[in-house]
Scaffold this active site. Structure first.
Site, PDB file in Angstrom:
ATOM      1  N   CYS A 121      -2.673  18.598   7.095  1.00  0.00           N
ATOM      2  CA  CYS A 121      -2.492  19.397   5.880  1.00  0.00           C
ATOM      3  C   CYS A 121      -1.078  19.314   5.321  1.00  0.00           C
ATOM      4  O   CYS A 121      -0.832  19.748   4.198  1.00  0.00           O
ATOM      5  CB  CYS A 121      -2.870  20.846   6.153  1.00  0.00           C
ATOM      6  SG  CYS A 121      -4.631  21.026   6.494  1.00  0.00           S
ATOM      7  N   HIS A 261       0.069  25.307   0.513  1.00  0.00           N
ATOM      8  CA  HIS A 261      -1.162  24.685   1.013  1.00  0.00           C
ATOM      9  C   HIS A 261      -2.285  25.723   1.017  1.00  0.00           C
ATOM     10  O   HIS A 261      -2.076  26.879   1.387  1.00  0.00           O
ATOM     11  CB  HIS A 261      -0.928  24.148   2.428  1.00  0.00           C
ATOM     12  CG  HIS A 261      -2.179  23.671   3.090  1.00  0.00           C
ATOM     13  ND1 HIS A 261      -2.998  22.721   2.531  1.00  0.00           N
ATOM     14  CD2 HIS A 261      -2.763  24.038   4.262  1.00  0.00           C
ATOM     15  CE1 HIS A 261      -4.026  22.510   3.329  1.00  0.00           C
ATOM     16  NE2 HIS A 261      -3.916  23.299   4.381  1.00  0.00           N
ATOM     17  N   ASN A 291     -10.337  24.258   1.551  1.00  0.00           N
ATOM     18  CA  ASN A 291      -9.181  23.525   2.085  1.00  0.00           C
ATOM     19  C   ASN A 291      -9.477  22.028   1.997  1.00  0.00           C
ATOM     20  O   ASN A 291     -10.336  21.530   2.715  1.00  0.00           O
ATOM     21  CB  ASN A 291      -8.938  23.964   3.534  1.00  0.00           C
ATOM     22  CG  ASN A 291      -7.747  23.275   4.178  1.00  0.00           C
ATOM     23  OD1 ASN A 291      -7.178  22.328   3.624  1.00  0.00           O
ATOM     24  ND2 ASN A 291      -7.366  23.737   5.347  1.00  0.00           N
TER      25      ASN A 291
END
Ligand code: UT7
Length: 334
Positions: A121, A261, A291
């Site tokens: 990520c 994020h 996500n």
């Protein structure tokens, strides 16, 4: 400027683009697949729906190419002028043969070299640093960074702890030299591999090569110990972001936007609260995409591009598997 002073080249983002697939997977649909509920998912993560790439034969490169072409078209960019194409991803088309090389060829960037970058990520965040370093060194003039992940290819849709979180998507940013003083300002990056088991795909690498046993055990899917990751993410994202503000003498009111994020709305809220940054300045789109791993930051840049003004101070923050995490400070150049 003093004639003897060397001109400072900053690396600025000069264009962005993005792509998400058409197929929407809603919380209601997930209720029919695993033991979960729309209210649980919404209250625990902030996610309402995510996009899934369904067409057979299409993979991460497809997402990346669409995002890059969106940028090229918006910027009216000649792809032959691109020097480097980087793809941040944990879901390359194939384990060997860089997805970026294929993407570069398909978008007509035939003069570029290309490679993939893997930091889960944090992939796009770290990639921005790499792109910025190439540009400010004066070595290259146009670096195309793409964050792309087809998370649906590694998600176990019988595992309610992961399948509700992830989605597919891609975003791209072009880095070019800027002499007006805008661009990459600072970064504070960290990593710690001692808890790598808390978020990983166990098999298919050199430690546990693919066998019938790894397949039967479901060890090729992404798994996470959500609570461990959550606690770590909340603490560490706040720490690096706070450091970023302090050492650049920025207060919360100086920050134009926090670009975090998108893993869990609660993690973002906790970070923003700790920094005392008002909700209006915290960019969020997790409700629509979930996500998307390496794609969350460029998807935010693309969705909120029209809000940004020249000189705006953007603070990026990410946390991901590895663990990898960090914060960065960039001034918007257009
Ligand atoms: O981007 C890379 C980094 N990744 C992250 O940052 C993810 C970090 N972790 C998280 O976002 C959260 O830990 C999750 C969203 C994954 C889970 O939320 P949580 O608030 O930490 O839930 P939990 O794991 O503590 O589970 C609470 C309860 C459990 O039931 P019991 O033991 O209290 O009876 C779980 O079994 O919720 C249950 N549960 C679910 N219930 C309905 C777990 N998943 C689900 C689900 N639907 N999908």
């Amino acid at each position: 400027m003093n004639h003897h002073q060397k001109e400072v080249i900053k690396a600025a983002i000069t264009a962005v683009g993005a792509y998400v697939p058409d197929t929407v997977l809603t919380n209601q649909e997930l209720e029919n697949m695993v033991d979960t509920s729309d209210s649980w998912i919404t209250s625990r993560t902030g996610i309402k729906e995510r996009r899934i790439l369904k067409e057979p034969g299409k993979a991460t490169s497809f997402l990346a190419i669409q995002a890059a072409q969106n940028l090229i078209q918006k910027k009216q960019l000649d792809p032959l002028t691109i020097d480097l194409v980087m793809v941040a991803t944990i879901t390359p088309d194939v384990p060997v043969a860089a997805t970026a090389a294929y993407v570069a060829s398909q978008i007509g960037a035939s003069n570029a070299f290309a490679y993939d970058l893997q930091a889960a990520c944090s992939g796009f965040l770290y990639g921005m640093s790499t792109a910025a370093a190439y540009i400010s060194s004066g070595r290259y003039n146009k670096v195309l960074l793409i964050g792309a992940d087809m998370m649906s290819s590694i998600v176990d849709y019988t595992d309610r702890t992961t399948c509700i979180i992830f989605g597919d998507g891609a975003g791209a940013a072009l880095f070019e030299p800027n002499t007006e003083g805008y661009g990459w300002e600072d970064e504070y990056f960290r990593s710690n591999g001692t808890d790598r088991d808390a978020l990983r795909i166990k098999a298919g690498g050199s430690l546990h090569p693919t066998t019938q046993q790894t397949l039967d055990a479901g060890d090729h899917f992404i798994r996470q110990d959500g609570q461990t990751v959550y606690k770590y993410a909340v603490t560490e994202m706040a720490h690096v972001t706070e450091t970023m503000l302090q050492r650049n003498s920025l207060t919360a009111s100086d920050v134009s936007y926090l670009v975090p994020h998108q893993a869990n709305k609660r993690i973002v809220d906790a970070t923003a609260k700790r920094l005392e940054i008002h909700d209006d300045k915290v960019l969020m789109n997790i409700a629509y995409y979930g996500n998307t791993t390496a794609a969350t930051l460029p998807l935010l840049l693309n969705d909120f591009e029209n809000n940004f003004k020249k000189g705006d101070k953007l603070i990026f923050a990410a946390f991901g598997g590895g663990f990898t995490w960090g914060a960065a400070y960039l001034t918007w150049a257009y």
